[in-house]
Design an enzyme around this catalytic site. Structure first.
Site, PDB file in Angstrom:
ATOM      1  N   GLU A  27      97.279  25.877 108.104  1.00 13.36           N
ATOM      2  CA  GLU A  27      97.470  26.442 109.436  1.00 13.36           C
ATOM      3  C   GLU A  27      98.834  25.949 109.896  1.00 13.36           C
ATOM      4  OE1 GLU A  27      98.222  26.892 112.890  1.00 13.36           O
ATOM      5  OE2 GLU A  27      96.767  25.349 113.417  1.00 13.36           O
ATOM      6  N   CYS A  51     101.279  25.968 118.373  1.00 16.54           N
ATOM      7  CA  CYS A  51     101.814  26.938 117.418  1.00 16.54           C
ATOM      8  C   CYS A  51     101.634  28.375 117.879  1.00 16.54           C
ATOM      9  CB  CYS A  51     101.183  26.730 116.044  1.00 16.54           C
ATOM     10  SG  CYS A  51      99.385  26.650 116.069  1.00 16.54           S
TER      11      CYS A  51
END
Length: 509
Positions: free
Chosen positions: A284, A318
């Protein structure tokens, strides 16, 4: 509240610092508040050779110390996990469910102390830390719900002539030892997304927190090991080794490790994938999330979303809003609405409940973000708001017309900076989103259902969010990206699938 900066305004003096913080008094009691000097490796807490201070990003003060592991301790943890692999795989469903539900309940009981600890350790605003604890609890609850759903199915082998007289079925089996590596921005939640699915799948797991934020993970793991012991399972099913990149490399390349789950930068994630091969990896990674604003959008809602979605966690997420791509007929009005909202953003001490933007994790990150702002301006970008510092904090910044090739547009800035670009139409907007090497989440603001479905089809990302921030993440949903934003999916159900393998059984009658 610090006065927000506008182009050309002087940098105000830093706020008067409060007394140096101390560890919260309402933390779980399993881990001493003083220097522990040990890590949960094997079935006990093993002494470490050294400790290191943990700093409060707001004023740079040391508020605690934490044990620092080394490569030898990483090897020891991996060896111990390998020895437990079959025992953990055979834990009954009811035991795994009991452990996971027990962690959720225990974590909820100490949520206020964990929230306080996260504020000090990460420097994130209190509201974001409160959200992190709530989401971590929900993740453990969801993993407990999913334990009973790990199953297989029969296969109609006689669909081919070679299967006549044969019976077959497949089951899902634990992949083996899992290593989870978490980032600094959401240490407790990220650790939960590594540990909980691994235990649900029947895998022993070793988690490595970021060097800047080890404490929340250590307290969490102490809670998990207590629940494991209470359920008659080995405490060593969950271990933690802190330390530098050498520790991470020792864990992710250990021959007995079967899978690596990493959350962090694309650069490090790609290196882990290369070095960990042929182990399974779930990555991720970063992104530069975009919001597309269509001509028919509710501009007030879009402007609110850009500010909220670009500044939560001080931009250190993010999927925080970095690129705002507006159709040209509404771009000017959207910019006006943003400039109305940004001066009202509270900048300062993360302990203040009203603070929205606090310091970044360290000074090096702050200087990098400031340098990217300066680069963008030198390349022709227009500074609409901010662009400077208020004490240790970067003032919320809006840039317009950042050209391609500038890191503020192309890369993940990981700070309270948003870039506005005007495009002629939606086709150009989608092309701008997809031109990035990243593809985690993107959002579109529109009143038209057809436009919304077009965005779902056209945007090359792991998730498309309509009329909400790209930072919206439901912890039970599949979460992950495409391209340089990673591979694999998190969310308990989907992470369990990543951490299990199919085993086929065939019988001739």
């Amino acid at each position: 509240m610090s006065a927000p900066l506008t182009p050309g305004s002087p940098v105000p003096p830093p706020q008067q610092p409060q007394p140096p913080p101390e560890l919260p008094r309402n933390l779980p009691q399993e881990l001493p508040r003083e220097v522990t000097g040990s890590l949960p490796v094997g079935e006990e807490w093993v002494p470490t050779a050294r400790c290191a201070p943990v700093r409060f990003p707001y004023d740079g003060s040391d508020f605690a110390v934490a044990p620092v592991g080394d490569e030898a301790l990483a090897e020891r943890a991996a060896d111990h996990a390998a020895g437990l692999r079959r025992q953990v795989a055979k834990l009954p469903t009811r035991v795994r469910r009991r452990v996971l539900a027990g962690v959720a309940a225990a974590l909820a009981e100490v949520s206020s102390g964990m929230e306080d600890l996260l504020v000090l350790e990460t420097g994130k605003p209190r509201a974001d830390c409160r959200t992190e604890v709530v989401r971590a609890v929900a993740t453990w609850e969801a993993a407990a719900d999913e334990v009973s759903h790990v199953h297989g199915e029969t296969v109609a082998l006689d669909g081919l002539p070679s299967g006549d007289g044969m019976t077959g079925f497949w089951t899902r089996r634990p992949v083996g030892v899992v290593v989870g590596v978490a980032g600094f921005n959401y240490p407790m939640m990220l650790a939960s997304h590594k540990i909980a699915p691994a235990l649900a799948a029947g895998c022993p797991v070793i988690v490595k927190p970021a060097p800047q934020t080890p404490l929340a993970t250590l307290w969490l793991v102490a809670l998990v090991r207590e629940q494991l012991t209470a359920a008659g399972a080995p405490a060593g099913a969950v271990q933690t080794v802190t330390g530098d990149a050498g520790v991470g490399r020792a864990l992710t390349t250990h021959p007995d490790v079967a899978a690596v789950s990493f959350t962090g930068s694309a650069e490090i994630g790609h290196r882990i994938a290369r070095e960990a091969a042929p182990r399974k990896v779930v990555l991720e990674l970063g992104s530069n999330a975009a919001v597309v604003v269509a001509a028919d959008a509710d501009l007030d809602a879009a402007a609110d979303a850009v500010v909220r979605g670009g500044l939560y966690a001080s931009g250190q997420a993010c999927i925080s809003v970095q690129r705002v791509i507006a159709v040209e007929e509404v771009a000017g009005e959207l910019e006006r609405k943003l400039t109305e909202r940004l001066p009202r953003v509270v900048v300062g001490d993360p302990r203040d409940p009203d603070t929205t933007v606090a310091p970044l994790i360290d000074e090096a990150s702050t200087q990098r973000v400031c340098s990217w702002i300066d680069r963008a301006r030198a390349a022709g970008a227009r500074l609409v708001h901010g662009g400077g510092r208020s004490g240790a904090c970067i003032t919320p910044t809006l840039l317009a017309g950042v050209p391609d090739g500038e890191p503020a547009w192309d890369e993940e800035i990981f700070g309270p900076v948003m870039c506005l670009r005007s495009v002629p139409d939606l086709e150009a907007a989608y092309a701008a989103v997809n031109a990035s090497r990243y593809g985690l989440h993107a959002a579109v603001y529109t009143r038209d259902l057809g436009t919304a479905f077009d965005a779902v089809e056209e945007l090359d990302v792991g998730g498309v969010v309509v009329n909400e921030v790209p930072g919206y993440r439901c912890d039970i949903a599949p979460y992950g990206g495409v391209k340089d934003s990673g591979v694999g999916r998190e969310g308990p159900r989907f992470a369990i699938e990543e951490l299990t393998v199919t085993r086929m059984a065939v019988f001739r009658r």
